[in-house]
Every structure is written in C-alpha cells, then in structure tokens.
Design an enzyme around this catalytic site. Structure first.
Site, PDB file in Angstrom:
ATOM      1  N   ASP A  57       7.444  -4.078   1.222  1.00  0.00           N
ATOM      2  CA  ASP A  57       7.006  -2.986   2.093  1.00  0.00           C
ATOM      3  C   ASP A  57       5.481  -3.065   2.223  1.00  0.00           C
ATOM      4  O   ASP A  57       4.822  -3.781   1.483  1.00  0.00           O
ATOM      5  CB  ASP A  57       7.427  -1.614   1.532  1.00  0.00           C
ATOM      6  CG  ASP A  57       7.260  -1.540   0.040  1.00  0.00           C
ATOM      7  OD1 ASP A  57       6.284  -2.147  -0.475  1.00  0.00           O
ATOM      8  OD2 ASP A  57       8.072  -0.895  -0.633  1.00  0.00           O
ATOM      9  N   ASP A  59       2.391  -0.816   1.988  1.00  0.00           N
ATOM     10  CA  ASP A  59       1.819   0.494   1.658  1.00  0.00           C
ATOM     11  C   ASP A  59       0.396   0.574   2.206  1.00  0.00           C
ATOM     12  O   ASP A  59      -0.346  -0.412   2.216  1.00  0.00           O
ATOM     13  CB  ASP A  59       1.806   0.704   0.141  1.00  0.00           C
ATOM     14  CG  ASP A  59       3.225   0.830  -0.395  1.00  0.00           C
ATOM     15  OD1 ASP A  59       4.110   1.282   0.367  1.00  0.00           O
ATOM     16  OD2 ASP A  59       3.452   0.464  -1.560  1.00  0.00           O
ATOM     17  N   ASP A 136      -2.317  -0.891 -11.892  1.00  0.00           N
ATOM     18  CA  ASP A 136      -1.891  -1.492 -13.158  1.00  0.00           C
ATOM     19  C   ASP A 136      -2.456  -2.898 -13.415  1.00  0.00           C
ATOM     20  O   ASP A 136      -3.141  -3.134 -14.401  1.00  0.00           O
ATOM     21  CB  ASP A 136      -0.357  -1.472 -13.302  1.00  0.00           C
ATOM     22  CG  ASP A 136       0.390  -1.931 -12.054  1.00  0.00           C
ATOM     23  OD1 ASP A 136      -0.262  -2.397 -11.104  1.00  0.00           O
ATOM     24  OD2 ASP A 136       1.636  -1.838 -12.040  1.00  0.00           O
TER      25      ASP A 136
END
Ligand code: ATP
Ligand code: MG
Length: 418
Positions: A57, A59, A136
């Site tokens: 996807d 984002d 992260d």
C-alpha cells in the site's frame, strides 16, 4: 529533539518513478502539495520502491492536520481514537490513508499506565525529522517528496538498504521496551526482504523477549497473520524458536520441527496464489500437537477428539479474541484431519465425505502427509473417495436413504463409530 540534516537524493539519483505509484495516491499527494502542505510517500512503500518491489500500500504523510486534510477532500473521513488518520475513499472501495507527521511523545505526554506499550500512536504532531525518528527501522523511515520527487533519509535507511540490513532507529534496548512488537517485526522484515539483522537487535531480544507477552494480543495476532500472508510463517517462527521468543509470542505453540515443516508447506501453498485464511493458519499451527494428543492408532471416540481439539484451539482463540466462527472452522479442520489420519471404514464416513469442510481438511492433510510421507497411501485413497463424492457417477446414483420413523439414539452413535 535536535533536527538532523537528512541525506536527500534528487530525482536523478534514485529509481523511484511516479509511474510506479498508485494513481489515487498520486492524486492525494498532488492535491496536498498544491494547497501548500508537505506531502510525502512514507514507510514501507518507499522502501519497496527503492528495492524494486511492488508495495502493498502507499501510505502518505503530511504536515496538514487531519481536519485540514478533511477539508481538502470530499470523500474523506477521519478515523482513530488516539491518533486521528484521514481515510480518503476512491472508486472501487479503495482507501488511501493520510497521516499527519508526528513525533515521540515527551515524558509528560506518555500514558499513565506504564504497561501501555502503544504510546507510539499518541496524537502529537511533529516535523518530518521527528516523524522519521519515531519509526521502527531505518529502512522504514524514508520519505518520497512529491514537491521535488526527491527521497529523504534522516536515519541512514538508504545505506542499510544497500547493506541489506535491519537496524533499529535508536537503541533497540529502549525501542523494544517502548513497543515489544518491534522484536517480531525485526525478524519478519529480515525474512521478507532477505536482510541480515543487526547484532544489537539480537542482544536486545535476548534481554527483552519476555515483554512480548505484555504486547496487545490484537497486534501480535495481526503480525502473525502478516507472516502467513507474506509466506514466511515457517522461517520466522523457526527463527523465533531459536531466539527463545515463542513462549512469549504464542504460549501454546511448541514449534516442533514437524510443525515448522508444515508451516513451510503452507507458505508454499500461499506462494502458489491460494489466499490464507486465519482458521487454516491456526489449524496448521496446532496440527502436530493435536495429532500427538489424539493418536489415531488408539481407540478414541469423536467426542473425546472434539474435547482435545477444544483444549488446544480455545486458549489461542480466547487470548487473541478470535471470533467463534473462525474458532469453529479451525477446530473442524483439526477433527477432519484426525478422521483422515484414522483411515477409512469408520461409521459416519458417508456424512464426512459430504461435509462442506472435508475438502479443506483434505487440503491441510495433504500438506501434512508431505511432512509425514507414510500417510500418502491413505491420502490417495481419501482423495479418490472425496472426488467421487463431488462428481457423482450418473450410472451409480446415490442410494436413496431408507426412511423410517425410528430416531437414532444419539448418545450411542459416537461410541459405535469406533
Ligand atoms: P508493509 O509492506 O507490511 O505494509 P510497512 O513498512 O508499510 O510494511 P506497516 O506495518 O504498514 O509496515 O507500517 C507502516 C510504517 O509505520 C512502517 O514502515 C514504520 O515506519 C511505521 N511503524 C509500523 N509499526 C511500527 C512500530 N511498532 N513502531 C514504530 N514504527 C512503526
Ligand atoms: Mg504498510
């Protein structure tokens, strides 16, 4: 936080082309940009495009607040309680997610409950640099700027992409306490991308792996399903076993060699284009354990088998709040595999052959028999019977059942089966 100077690759220095970016996402990026806002492709999509992979996807990150985003798009609604995200709907039920750039919350902004490890989703807006540092791994913190088509790297992600390594942004000892799910994600991304894992990640996992059991079960459930969808459940859970993470991740799952081997077969099946369902994944996880406690060579009646299947499936589904429909299907798959492993000729076989779950149980049993080749002759025999059931022979019409008014005695039925 001090603003770090990023590495910026201009359009001619990288391979990301607008042709590879989904059309609706491009529209959103352009519209934000035209109205004077920063508009970036963020997270996994930039990583994947730079690696020449197809992103799952696209984002979008922006400095527009959620309500500013809503005003720009008619087809937009805001979701999320703690962190408001804008969802923009396009034709065909397509959703594009737009998040306002955010930062690490300060000490005062952290939730009162120290066990609440989800504070990385606090609603605090930030600069692009701050947004990169709250992510992260370095490879997940790259931005593609629609303003000048450049790629922006605040954290050394470009270098790590080149070196093919997973590196935590900041100190893994701190970042894993902040959010233990990152330990699993490190192993997951390494497997997905075939990257190596930084040594300090291993040391931090060794120290903090027990924290995984304090992570929100819904998030662990989602990441585990991601492993199945990405066809890496076998390799990742094997790695987790080696690192001693399994008891904290999936308490009832022993992760024996045969069970991992079955997961690898499941991953191959998914890679062949068959979508993975959660009930199938759960049954696959526990099939080996179930076969151990329900040995088909022994006399055991079906209600006992049902009980044993429940003993395994219910704690898993309860912990992860899995809907009863999925739980039921997973249990039926296990029981179906038991019936198949037990062999032919037992009472109730005709009904079993006609049961809508049986072909799926046979699929799982087929993979299991690849792990246990001694089951193959039995599998061939069942496959023929199930196939015949699906295409009834015109010369051999199914026998009409004799109707009589006598009701069967229910309690004796299962006992007689064996
Ligand atoms: P995928 O291809 O699976 O979508 P992804 O990198 O986009 O990979 P997501 O889980 O969709 O992964 O998350 C989107 C981005 O959000 C990540 O790239 C990362 O920058 C950030 N992110 C996700 N989970 C965390 C987390 N636990 N801690 C910090 N940042 C996170
Ligand atoms: Mg993503």
């Amino acid at each position: 936080m001090r603003e770090t100077k990023p590495i910026i690759l201009s359009r001619d220095q990288h391979c990301v082309s607008r042709k590879q970016i989904d059309e609706s996402s491009l529209k959103v990026l352009y519209r934000l940009h035209r109205h004077g806002f920063k508009a970036y492709l963020v997270g996994g999509s930039v990583r994947d495009l730079l690696l020449g992979r197809q992103p799952k996807d696209f984002d979008i990150g922006t400095d527009a607040t959620p309500s500013q985003v809503r005003k720009l798009f008619r087809n937009c609604f805001l979701v999320g309680r703690r962190f408001r995200l804008a969802h923009i709907r396009f034709a065909g039920n397509k959703l594009i997610e737009v998040a306002t750039l955010r930062r690490h919350p300060t000490e005062e902004e952290l939730p009162d409950n120290p066990d609440d490890h989800s504070h990385f989703v606090q609603n605090v807006f930030g600069t692009p640099c701050e947004d990169a540092f709250r992510r992260d791994f370095t490879i997940n913190a790259l931005f593609y700027n629609i303003g000048d088509f450049s790629v922006i790297d605040y954290v050394g992600g470009l270098q790590d992409l080149k070196k093919k390594q997973i590196r935590v942004i900041g100190d893994p000892l701190v970042r894993f306490v902040e959010d233990p799910v990152r330990m699993l994600r490190a192993i997951e991304f390494a497997a997905r991308l075939n990257f190596s894992i930084d040594q300090n990640i291993y040391s931090a996992i060794e120290k903090h792996k027990a924290l995984l059991s304090s992570a929100a079960p819904a998030r662990i459930r989602e990441e585990i399903m991601e492993l199945f969808r990405h066809k890496i459940s076998g390799s990742v859970l094997k790695h987790c076993r080696e690192l001693g993470m399994l008891p904290h991740l999936l308490a009832g799952y022993p992760g024996t060699d045969e069970s991992i081997a079955l997961l690898e077969k499941i991953d191959r099946r998914t890679a062949s284009g068959i979508p993975i369902e959660e009930s199938f994944a759960i049954a696959a996880l526990y099939l080996r354990l179930f076969m151990d406690i329900c040995p088909h060579g022994e006399k055991i009646n079906i209600s006992e088998v049902l009980h044993k299947a429940n003993e395994i499936i219910v704690p898993h589904c309860h912990y992860f709040s899995i809907a009863s429909g999925i739980r039921h299907q997973a249990r039926e798959l296990l029981i179906g595999c038991f019936r198949l492993a037990r062999g032919r000729g037992f009472r109730g076989e005709r009904r079993f052959l006609q049961h809508p779950f049986t072909p799926r149980a046979l699929e799982l049993f087929t993979l299991w028999s690849e792990v246990r080749p001694e089951l193959e002759p039995l599998l061939a025999n069942w496959s023929r019977a199930i196939e015949q059931q699906k295409t009834p022979n015109a010369q051999n019409p199914p026998q009409k059942r004799r109707r009589n008014n006598r009701r069967r005695k229910k309690p004796q039925q299962e006992k007689l089966e064996n």
